[in-house]
Design a protein around this motif. Structure first.
Motif, PDB file in Angstrom:
ATOM      1  N   PRO A 195       9.255  10.735 -15.121  1.00  0.00           N
ATOM      2  CA  PRO A 195       9.609  10.831 -13.695  1.00  0.00           C
ATOM      3  C   PRO A 195       8.519  10.194 -12.824  1.00  0.00           C
ATOM      4  CG  PRO A 195       9.842  12.952 -14.800  1.00  0.00           C
ATOM      5  CD  PRO A 195       9.092  12.064 -15.740  1.00  0.00           C
ATOM      6  N   MET A 196       8.941   9.434 -11.837  1.00  0.00           N
ATOM      7  CA  MET A 196       8.028   8.754 -10.917  1.00  0.00           C
ATOM      8  C   MET A 196       8.393   9.097  -9.474  1.00  0.00           C
ATOM      9  SD  MET A 196       8.137   4.980 -12.686  1.00  0.00           S
ATOM     10  CE  MET A 196       9.849   5.150 -13.275  1.00  0.00           C
ATOM     11  N   GLU A 197       7.406   9.307  -8.654  1.00  0.00           N
ATOM     12  CA  GLU A 197       7.626   9.504  -7.222  1.00  0.00           C
ATOM     13  C   GLU A 197       6.829   8.453  -6.461  1.00  0.00           C
ATOM     14  OE1 GLU A 197       7.528  13.464  -4.962  1.00  0.00           O
ATOM     15  OE2 GLU A 197       5.677  12.463  -4.294  1.00  0.00           O
ATOM     16  N   TYR A 198       7.530   7.606  -5.740  1.00  0.00           N
ATOM     17  CA  TYR A 198       6.897   6.567  -4.931  1.00  0.00           C
ATOM     18  C   TYR A 198       6.892   6.983  -3.466  1.00  0.00           C
ATOM     19  CZ  TYR A 198       6.811   3.044  -8.646  1.00  0.00           C
ATOM     20  OH  TYR A 198       6.546   2.338  -9.788  1.00  0.00           O
ATOM     21  N   ARG A 199       5.763   6.731  -2.809  1.00  0.00           N
ATOM     22  CA  ARG A 199       5.655   6.926  -1.360  1.00  0.00           C
ATOM     23  C   ARG A 199       5.236   5.603  -0.728  1.00  0.00           C
ATOM     24  NH1 ARG A 199       5.812  12.123   0.635  1.00  0.00           N
ATOM     25  NH2 ARG A 199       6.040  13.713  -1.006  1.00  0.00           N
ATOM     26  N   TYR A 200       6.059   5.132   0.195  1.00  0.00           N
ATOM     27  CA  TYR A 200       5.850   3.829   0.822  1.00  0.00           C
ATOM     28  C   TYR A 200       5.375   3.996   2.261  1.00  0.00           C
ATOM     29  CZ  TYR A 200       9.200   2.906  -2.980  1.00  0.00           C
ATOM     30  OH  TYR A 200       9.853   2.873  -4.181  1.00  0.00           O
ATOM     31  N   SER A 201       4.655   2.984   2.743  1.00  0.00           N
ATOM     32  CA  SER A 201       4.238   2.978   4.143  1.00  0.00           C
ATOM     33  C   SER A 201       5.102   2.039   4.975  1.00  0.00           C
ATOM     34  CB  SER A 201       2.770   2.555   4.251  1.00  0.00           C
ATOM     35  OG  SER A 201       2.574   1.280   3.667  1.00  0.00           O
ATOM     36  N   HIS A 241       0.848  -1.188   0.000  1.00  0.00           N
ATOM     37  CA  HIS A 241       0.000   0.000   0.000  1.00  0.00           C
ATOM     38  C   HIS A 241       0.889   1.245   0.000  1.00  0.00           C
ATOM     39  CE1 HIS A 241      -3.894  -1.971   0.824  1.00  0.00           C
ATOM     40  NE2 HIS A 241      -3.179  -2.838   1.492  1.00  0.00           N
ATOM     41  N   GLY A 242       0.560   2.204  -0.839  1.00  0.00           N
ATOM     42  CA  GLY A 242       1.312   3.449  -0.901  1.00  0.00           C
ATOM     43  C   GLY A 242       0.758   4.298  -2.034  1.00  0.00           C
ATOM     44  N   SER A 243       1.630   5.045  -2.702  1.00  0.00           N
ATOM     45  CA  SER A 243       1.170   5.872  -3.811  1.00  0.00           C
ATOM     46  C   SER A 243       2.282   6.027  -4.838  1.00  0.00           C
ATOM     47  CB  SER A 243       0.714   7.249  -3.316  1.00  0.00           C
ATOM     48  OG  SER A 243       1.820   8.001  -2.827  1.00  0.00           O
ATOM     49  N   LEU A 244       1.851   6.300  -6.077  1.00  0.00           N
ATOM     50  CA  LEU A 244       2.754   6.560  -7.191  1.00  0.00           C
ATOM     51  C   LEU A 244       2.293   7.845  -7.857  1.00  0.00           C
ATOM     52  CD1 LEU A 244       4.809   5.979  -9.451  1.00  0.00           C
ATOM     53  CD2 LEU A 244       3.115   4.407 -10.451  1.00  0.00           C
ATOM     54  N   LYS A 245       3.179   8.837  -7.937  1.00  0.00           N
ATOM     55  CA  LYS A 245       2.856  10.104  -8.578  1.00  0.00           C
ATOM     56  C   LYS A 245       3.522  10.166  -9.937  1.00  0.00           C
ATOM     57  CE  LYS A 245       2.978  15.132  -7.841  1.00  0.00           C
ATOM     58  NZ  LYS A 245       3.425  16.212  -6.935  1.00  0.00           N
ATOM     59  N   ILE A 246       2.691  10.396 -10.971  1.00  0.00           N
ATOM     60  CA  ILE A 246       3.173  10.533 -12.345  1.00  0.00           C
ATOM     61  C   ILE A 246       2.696  11.882 -12.854  1.00  0.00           C
ATOM     62  CG2 ILE A 246       3.228   9.512 -14.641  1.00  0.00           C
ATOM     63  CD1 ILE A 246       2.235   6.895 -13.331  1.00  0.00           C
ATOM     64  N   GLY A 247       3.611  12.798 -13.080  1.00  0.00           N
ATOM     65  CA  GLY A 247       3.201  14.153 -13.426  1.00  0.00           C
ATOM     66  C   GLY A 247       2.482  14.775 -12.237  1.00  0.00           C
ATOM     67  N   ALA A 248       1.271  15.273 -12.466  1.00  0.00           N
ATOM     68  CA  ALA A 248       0.490  15.877 -11.381  1.00  0.00           C
ATOM     69  C   ALA A 248      -0.531  14.905 -10.799  1.00  0.00           C
ATOM     70  CB  ALA A 248      -0.235  17.122 -11.904  1.00  0.00           C
ATOM     71  N   VAL A 249      -0.538  13.672 -11.303  1.00  0.00           N
ATOM     72  CA  VAL A 249      -1.546  12.696 -10.885  1.00  0.00           C
ATOM     73  C   VAL A 249      -0.949  11.736  -9.862  1.00  0.00           C
ATOM     74  CG1 VAL A 249      -3.133  10.886 -11.637  1.00  0.00           C
ATOM     75  CG2 VAL A 249      -2.715  12.871 -13.096  1.00  0.00           C
ATOM     76  N   VAL A 250      -1.643  11.588  -8.742  1.00  0.00           N
ATOM     77  CA  VAL A 250      -1.220  10.654  -7.698  1.00  0.00           C
ATOM     78  C   VAL A 250      -2.134   9.431  -7.748  1.00  0.00           C
ATOM     79  CG1 VAL A 250      -0.905  10.269  -5.232  1.00  0.00           C
ATOM     80  CG2 VAL A 250      -0.340  12.496  -6.234  1.00  0.00           C
ATOM     81  N   HIS A 251      -1.537   8.263  -7.919  1.00  0.00           N
ATOM     82  CA  HIS A 251      -2.289   7.006  -7.949  1.00  0.00           C
ATOM     83  C   HIS A 251      -2.106   6.276  -6.625  1.00  0.00           C
ATOM     84  CE1 HIS A 251      -2.890   7.097 -12.374  1.00  0.00           C
ATOM     85  NE2 HIS A 251      -1.698   7.668 -12.378  1.00  0.00           N
ATOM     86  N   PRO A 252      -3.176   5.935  -5.933  1.00  0.00           N
ATOM     87  CA  PRO A 252      -3.016   5.056  -4.775  1.00  0.00           C
ATOM     88  C   PRO A 252      -2.606   3.669  -5.264  1.00  0.00           C
ATOM     89  CG  PRO A 252      -5.336   5.402  -5.260  1.00  0.00           C
ATOM     90  CD  PRO A 252      -4.570   6.330  -6.163  1.00  0.00           C
ATOM     91  N   ILE A 253      -1.666   3.069  -4.596  1.00  0.00           N
ATOM     92  CA  ILE A 253      -1.186   1.734  -4.954  1.00  0.00           C
ATOM     93  C   ILE A 253      -1.656   0.741  -3.899  1.00  0.00           C
ATOM     94  CG2 ILE A 253       0.853   0.276  -5.294  1.00  0.00           C
ATOM     95  CD1 ILE A 253       0.372   2.212  -7.573  1.00  0.00           C
ATOM     96  N   ARG A 254      -2.217  -0.367  -4.381  1.00  0.00           N
ATOM     97  CA  ARG A 254      -2.699  -1.428  -3.495  1.00  0.00           C
ATOM     98  C   ARG A 254      -2.148  -2.760  -3.977  1.00  0.00           C
ATOM     99  NH1 ARG A 254      -6.888   1.801  -5.089  1.00  0.00           N
ATOM    100  NH2 ARG A 254      -7.869   3.116  -3.496  1.00  0.00           N
ATOM    101  N   PRO A 255      -2.070  -3.752  -3.112  1.00  0.00           N
ATOM    102  CA  PRO A 255      -1.638  -5.078  -3.562  1.00  0.00           C
ATOM    103  C   PRO A 255      -2.511  -5.568  -4.718  1.00  0.00           C
ATOM    104  CG  PRO A 255      -1.679  -4.992  -1.177  1.00  0.00           C
ATOM    105  CD  PRO A 255      -2.303  -3.708  -1.647  1.00  0.00           C
TER     106      PRO A 255
END
Length: 266
Positions: free
Chosen positions: A76-82, A51-65
Motif C-alpha cells: 500500500p502506498m499513500e501519496y501526498r501532492y503539493s 515535491h511531496g511525500s510517499l508513505k510506505i507502511g509507517a515510514v514517510v519519505h519526502p519526495i523531491r525532483p
C-alpha cells in the motif's frame, strides 16, 4: 505480498529481465492532493519531478525532483501532492531467482536523474518489448549499484574525478575518449590523468578497461543476457575483440565465464 523491511530496503530478484506491463508519463495531484495506490502483482518504479511525500507502511519519505522509488507488489502506498505532479513510471513483473539484490524503496538520483529520465523516456513510446525490458533492467541494476557503493565523503575526491567517473559509468556502452571525458569534467586530459593517478592509482584509460571488465564479468556470470548483448553493453560490439578482452582481463573466453546452464547462448 512483499512488505518492505525496516530501513525501507527491498530484496529484488534481478537475474532475469523484467516483463514490463506499462511504461510512460503520469500526472497526479491535479484534483486530489492525497491518493492511495496498490499494485497487487506488479513492481512500480517511479522517477519524480515534484515535491511531496510517499508513505510506505509507517515510514514517510519526502519526495523531491530527481528521486527514484521502487515499490514491490502488494505494498500500500499513500501519496501526498503539493500540486500537479508529473513523473515517469514503469510497472513490471520479476521472476524469482537464486539470489536477490537490496534496493532502497526511495533514493535520490542526484546528477544521474536527467540520464535516468532520458533513458526511460526514450522507450516510453516503443512497441519493442525486448528494448523496453532491457532499458528497465539496466536501470534497476544501476539503482542496485548505487545502493552497494556509498557516496565518497565530501572532499575525498576531486570534483573532476567524480564527474569523470559518473560520465564513464553512464557511457560505458559507447566509445570513451579521455579528451571528451576531460572536457565534461572541465579539466585538461593530462590533468585528469594526474587526478586519477592520485585518486585511483591508475590512468583514465586503465580505469575504463577495469570498469568494462568488471561489468562484463557481472553480466556474464549473473544475468541471462546474451554474449553479443554483453559485449555491446560494455562498448565492444566486435565479438572477436570482446573474446580477446575477456581472455586477457578475466582469464577465460566469454562462454567459459557463463554459468554451466547458459553456455550455449551466443
Amino acid at each position: 505480498m512483499i512488505t518492505p523491511p525496516a530501513g525501507q530496503l527491498i530484496a529484488v530478484p534481478l537475474q532475469h529481465p523484467p516483463q514490463v506491463v506499462s511504461l510512460g508519463f503520469g500526472l497526479h495531484g491535479v484534483r486530489d492532493r492525497v491518493e492511495h495506490w496498490l499494485l497487487p502483482e506488479l513492481y512500480a518504479l517511479h522517477i519524480y519531478d515534484w515535491h511531496g511525500s510517499l508513505k510506505i507502511g509507517a515510514v514517510v519519505h519526502p519526495i523531491r525532483p530527481g528521486d527514484l522509488s521502487l515499490i514491490p507488489p502488494g505494498t500500500p502506498m499513500e501519496y501526498r501532492y503539493s500540486g500537479p505532479s508529473p513523473h515517469l513510471y514503469a510497472h513490471f513483473r520479476l521472476t524469482g531467482g537464486a539470489s536477490s539484490i537490496e534496493i532502497p524503496t526511495v533514493q535520490p538520483l542526484g546528477p544521474l536523474a536527467s540520464e535516468f529520465r532520458r533513458r526511460l523516456g526514450a522507450v516510453s513510446s516503443t512497441d519493442d518489448r525486448a528494448q523496453t525490458s532491457a532499458a528497465v533492467w539496466a536501470l534497476l541494476w544501476e539503482a542496485a549499484a548505487r545502493r552497494r557503493e556509498p557516496e565518497p565523503p565530501a572532499g575525498d575526491q576531486h570534483a573532476a574525478v567524480v564527474t569523470a567517473v559518473g560520465y564513464i559509468e553512464r557511457n560505458l556502452a559507447g566509445p570513451l575518449r579521455v579528451s571528451v571525458i576531460a572536457r565534461h569534467a572541465l579539466v585538461s586530459p593530462s590533468h585528469l590523468n594526474r587526478l586519477f593517478h592520485a585518486t585511483h592509482g591508475i590512468s583514465v584509460s586503465t580505469y575504463i578497461r577495469d570498469q568494462r571488465a568488471e561489468r562484463a564479468a557481472h553480466l556474464l556470470r549473473d544475468t541471462t543476457q546474451t554474449i553479443s548483448s554483453v559485449a555491446a553493453s560494455v562498448g565492444m560490439p566486435d565479438l572477436q575483440a570482446f573474446n580477446k578482452f575477456c581472455r586477457s582481463r578475466l582469464g577465460a573466453p566469454p562462454s567459459r565465464l557463463r554459468p554451466q546452464s547458459d553456455r550455449s547462448k551466443p
